[in-house]
Design an enzyme around this catalytic site. Structure first.
Site, mmCIF file in Angstrom:
data_model
loop_
_atom_site.group_PDB
_atom_site.id
_atom_site.type_symbol
_atom_site.label_atom_id
_atom_site.label_comp_id
_atom_site.label_asym_id
_atom_site.label_seq_id
_atom_site.Cartn_x
_atom_site.Cartn_y
_atom_site.Cartn_z
ATOM 1 N N GLU A 61 0.840 -1.210 0.000
ATOM 2 C CA GLU A 61 0.000 0.000 0.000
ATOM 3 C C GLU A 61 0.869 1.252 0.000
ATOM 4 O O GLU A 61 0.554 2.242 -0.661
ATOM 5 C CB GLU A 61 -0.948 0.013 1.204
ATOM 6 C CG GLU A 61 -1.895 -1.162 1.282
ATOM 7 C CD GLU A 61 -2.764 -1.344 0.050
ATOM 8 O OE1 GLU A 61 -3.033 -0.351 -0.651
ATOM 9 O OE2 GLU A 61 -3.157 -2.492 -0.215
ATOM 10 N N TRP A 108 1.745 1.639 -3.501
ATOM 11 C CA TRP A 108 0.666 2.242 -4.304
ATOM 12 C C TRP A 108 0.738 3.763 -4.184
ATOM 13 O O TRP A 108 0.540 4.486 -5.151
ATOM 14 C CB TRP A 108 -0.719 1.781 -3.810
ATOM 15 C CG TRP A 108 -1.230 0.543 -4.476
ATOM 16 C CD1 TRP A 108 -1.320 -0.694 -3.916
ATOM 17 C CD2 TRP A 108 -1.736 0.419 -5.827
ATOM 18 N NE1 TRP A 108 -1.839 -1.579 -4.842
ATOM 19 C CE2 TRP A 108 -2.109 -0.928 -6.009
ATOM 20 C CE3 TRP A 108 -1.891 1.304 -6.892
ATOM 21 C CZ2 TRP A 108 -2.642 -1.407 -7.213
ATOM 22 C CZ3 TRP A 108 -2.427 0.833 -8.094
ATOM 23 C CH2 TRP A 108 -2.795 -0.505 -8.240
ATOM 24 N N TRP A 160 -20.620 11.224 -19.623
ATOM 25 C CA TRP A 160 -21.027 11.101 -18.222
ATOM 26 C C TRP A 160 -22.377 11.796 -18.060
ATOM 27 O O TRP A 160 -22.699 12.724 -18.788
ATOM 28 C CB TRP A 160 -20.007 11.736 -17.278
ATOM 29 C CG TRP A 160 -18.657 11.099 -17.332
ATOM 30 C CD1 TRP A 160 -17.537 11.610 -17.900
ATOM 31 C CD2 TRP A 160 -18.278 9.821 -16.791
ATOM 32 N NE1 TRP A 160 -16.475 10.746 -17.759
ATOM 33 C CE2 TRP A 160 -16.907 9.628 -17.079
ATOM 34 C CE3 TRP A 160 -18.957 8.811 -16.102
ATOM 35 C CZ2 TRP A 160 -16.204 8.491 -16.700
ATOM 36 C CZ3 TRP A 160 -18.251 7.679 -15.715
ATOM 37 C CH2 TRP A 160 -16.891 7.518 -16.017
ATOM 38 N N ASN A 186 -10.814 2.404 3.015
ATOM 39 C CA ASN A 186 -10.480 2.227 1.599
ATOM 40 C C ASN A 186 -11.542 1.431 0.843
ATOM 41 O O ASN A 186 -11.887 1.766 -0.294
ATOM 42 C CB ASN A 186 -9.121 1.528 1.464
ATOM 43 C CG ASN A 186 -8.722 1.344 0.016
ATOM 44 O OD1 ASN A 186 -8.628 2.302 -0.742
ATOM 45 N ND2 ASN A 186 -8.534 0.102 -0.401
ATOM 46 N N TRP A 198 -16.228 11.172 -12.831
ATOM 47 C CA TRP A 198 -15.354 10.889 -11.682
ATOM 48 C C TRP A 198 -14.769 12.169 -11.081
ATOM 49 O O TRP A 198 -14.474 12.230 -9.900
ATOM 50 C CB TRP A 198 -14.233 9.907 -12.067
ATOM 51 C CG TRP A 198 -13.350 10.351 -13.210
ATOM 52 C CD1 TRP A 198 -13.523 10.079 -14.523
ATOM 53 C CD2 TRP A 198 -12.156 11.152 -13.127
ATOM 54 N NE1 TRP A 198 -12.517 10.653 -15.274
ATOM 55 C CE2 TRP A 198 -11.663 11.312 -14.449
ATOM 56 C CE3 TRP A 198 -11.446 11.736 -12.087
ATOM 57 C CZ2 TRP A 198 -10.512 12.037 -14.740
ATOM 58 C CZ3 TRP A 198 -10.294 12.467 -12.372
ATOM 59 C CH2 TRP A 198 -9.841 12.608 -13.686
ATOM 60 N N TRP A 212 -9.617 7.564 -7.868
ATOM 61 C CA TRP A 212 -10.838 7.847 -8.645
ATOM 62 C C TRP A 212 -10.747 7.291 -10.056
ATOM 63 O O TRP A 212 -11.693 6.694 -10.572
ATOM 64 C CB TRP A 212 -11.138 9.353 -8.661
ATOM 65 C CG TRP A 212 -11.963 9.686 -7.452
ATOM 66 C CD1 TRP A 212 -11.513 10.171 -6.261
ATOM 67 C CD2 TRP A 212 -13.374 9.477 -7.301
ATOM 68 N NE1 TRP A 212 -12.563 10.276 -5.368
ATOM 69 C CE2 TRP A 212 -13.716 9.863 -5.989
ATOM 70 C CE3 TRP A 212 -14.373 9.002 -8.126
ATOM 71 C CZ2 TRP A 212 -15.020 9.780 -5.499
ATOM 72 C CZ3 TRP A 212 -15.678 8.918 -7.651
ATOM 73 C CH2 TRP A 212 -15.996 9.306 -6.351
#
Ligand SMILES: Cc1cc2nc3c(=O)[nH]c(=O)nc-3n(C[C@H](O)[C@H](O)[C@H](O)COP(=O)(O)OP(=O)(O)OC[C@H]3O[C@@H](n4cnc5c(N)ncnc54)[C@H](O)[C@@H]3O)c2cc1C
Length: 484
Positions: free
Chosen positions: A280, A283, A311, A351, A369, A392
């Protein structure tokens, strides 16, 4: 010879690369500076929660500096102008700071470097906010990584910078003519903080990290991290965001704890817990390098063909209504609503919750988004441009190494899997607090009389689902297919 240390996302004394340099090079004659940047404070992405957390951090930092005979010089305004003024007043010969990698920060830092160098001041910058900087990792072709696993493998293989845990002794106080101001409250800066957010500061970060280790949260991370009602993650994200804890300290301490454990018992799940937790941290750095190398992702889809994605419903008023329901946690999907209320009330969200609500906004409500990304930035205490954008775009399937568009989270199944007893849902949705287990994941079949008795009448005390998951999924898939 005074050296200015400009604090930004490194609000700590322990294991701070640029600060350690400044102390060593000046013999303790350091001018510790923090500048409240008007442009950031008035920006669209500012979050009152983050401002309050940051001000806590500054107070804690100032106290630690005062304990060592120094103090934090606090200024408000344009950082470049303030730095030049401080340098002139103090006759400092050097400015140093730890590097920041977002597009906005890089532009600001370039201006600062040019302005100070023009005054004849040496500027030194350091790697600190990450273990490996974006330019350190390249594929065999010399290109930046766009897929996580090979990035991670390379990251793990590289030699790591050491942590610098040496204690900081007494420092020289900044000269009296270097003006400072009191650290304001969030209210004094014009922010109304309505959320109950965690307290900021290096001292608290240390306590919190120790608790994470002693409670075995990293050992059990792999098994527990996805369960929304379990305190199974570190909750250190605001500290990593503001640098009240260094990523090196996190990395080395977690590894040392694992070595200690493996010494006592043979390899167990605890080994995996540490590995997954370190993943993590990787990431986090992966997204730093994505935004650094692909700054278009800040405003556009990382996969640029998805900029053509349609969208919304075509009806602006209806879209605004759906968005408002999502923001307020009133979509009629309990797991989505619980997570949004956790965010609204505390400035932090689990998360798994972030993944569920982001998927819901983009794949069920079919909304852009970027709307969700901005709302998160305005609410999150750990809001970070790179991780937020990465998260996102992952959920919206527009990002690098993202969730493929045809793999859509079903919010009801996510709830059953990651909040099986509905503990998280009941905690954040008071209107569902008394719903029995057998109905918590299927409110629609709760008998009307029971709804009345429990004060949980659907359509009255709690909304009906605002969209139908399966219908929306079909529309979303068709739109993505049309682009691919
Ligand atoms: C839509 C979306 C938006 C997000 N926005 C942010 C954000 O603004 N700021 C932020 O710090 N994280 C963000 N994340 C990532 C992640 O949700 C949080 O870092 C994590 O929930 C923080 O909790 P923790 O400290 O207990 O993490 P832990 O599980 O204990 O992980 C340790 C640390 O690793 C880092 N980390 C963990 N997961 C991720 C991840 N997926 N991506 C990047 N870094 C990670 C964080 O610094 C975290 O503190 C987002 C994720 C999604 C899906």
């Amino acid at each position: 010879m005074s050296i200015i240390h400009w604090f930004r996302r490194d609000l700590r004394l322990i294991d701070n690369t640029a600060l350690n340099h400044a102390i060593a090079a000046s013999g303790g004659d350091v001018i510790p500076v923090f500048i409240l940047d008007e442009q950031l404070l008035r920006g669209k992405d500012v979050a009152p929660a983050r401002v309050q957390f940051m001000l806590d951090c500054l107070r804690d930092l100032d106290k630690s500096l005062r304990d060592r005979g120094s103090r934090l010089i606090v200024r408000r305004g344009d950082p470049v102008r303030e730095l030049v003024a401080i340098a002139k007043a103090s006759r400092a010969t050097e400015l140093c700071f730890n590097r920041d990698y977002t597009p906005l920060a890089r532009a600001r830092d370039a201006r600062a470097i040019a302005a100070l160098q023009a005054e004849g001041i040496v500027v030194n910058t350091f790697k600190d906010a990450v273990i490996h900087e974006p330019d350190e990792l390249h594929t065999g072709n010399g290109a930046p990584y766009t897929v996580f696993t090979p990035y991670k493998n390379k990251w793990l293989a590289l030699p790591k910078p050491p942590a610098q845990m040496s204690k900081i002794d007494m420092l020289r106080a900044p000269q009296a003519n270097v003006a400072t101001q009191a650290i304001p409250t969030a209210a004094e800066l014009g922010f109304n903080v309505t959320q109950q957010i965690q307290k900021g500061g290096e001292s608290i970060a240390q306590v919190q990290f120790n608790a994470v280790l002693t409670e075995g949260r990293i050992d059990r991370y792999q098994e527990q991290r996805n369960f929304l009602a379990v305190n199974g993650t570190s909750r250190l994200s605001p500290h990593l965001r503001f640098g009240t804890l260094s990523p090196r300290t996190c990395y080395y301490t977690a590894l040392a704890a694992r070595v200690e454990k493996v010494g006592r018992q043979s390899a167990t799940n605890s080994v995996n817990g540490t590995d997954v937790w370190i993943s993590e941290l990787i990431w986090r750095e992966f997204y730093v390098q994505v935004l650094y190398h692909f700054p278009h992702a800040d405003k556009h889809s990382f996969k640029q063909n998805y900029d053509a994605m349609q969208w919304g419903s075509g009806n602006a008023a209806q879209d605004q209504e759906l968005f408002a329901a999502w923001c307020e946690g009133k979509t009629g999907y309990p797991i989505v609503d619980a997570a949004m209320r956790q965010l609204n009330q505390t400035g932090w969200m689990h998360n798994r919750g972030r993944m569920i609500v982001a998927s819901f906004l983009t794949k069920d409500l079919l909304l852009d988004w970027r709307w969700g990304e901005r709302y998160f930035m305005q609410k999150l205490v750990d809001g970070d441009p790179a991780s937020n954008n990465g998260g996102w775009q992952w959920a919206a399937s527009t990002g690098t190494d993202a969730q493929p568009y045809f793999r859509v989270f079903n919010p009801s199944l996510q709830a059953e899997r990651f909040d099986p007893k509905g503990v998280y849902i009941r905690k954040w949705l008071s209107e569902l607090a008394r719903v029995p287990d057998e109905y918590i994941h299927n409110l629609a079949v709760m008998p009307p009389l029971m709804q009345l008795q429990l004060n949980c009448v659907l359509g009255q005390n709690y909304p009906y689902p605002i969209v139908d998951h399966n219908t929306q999924k079909e529309i979303m898939m068709a739109r993505f297919k049309a682009i691919n």
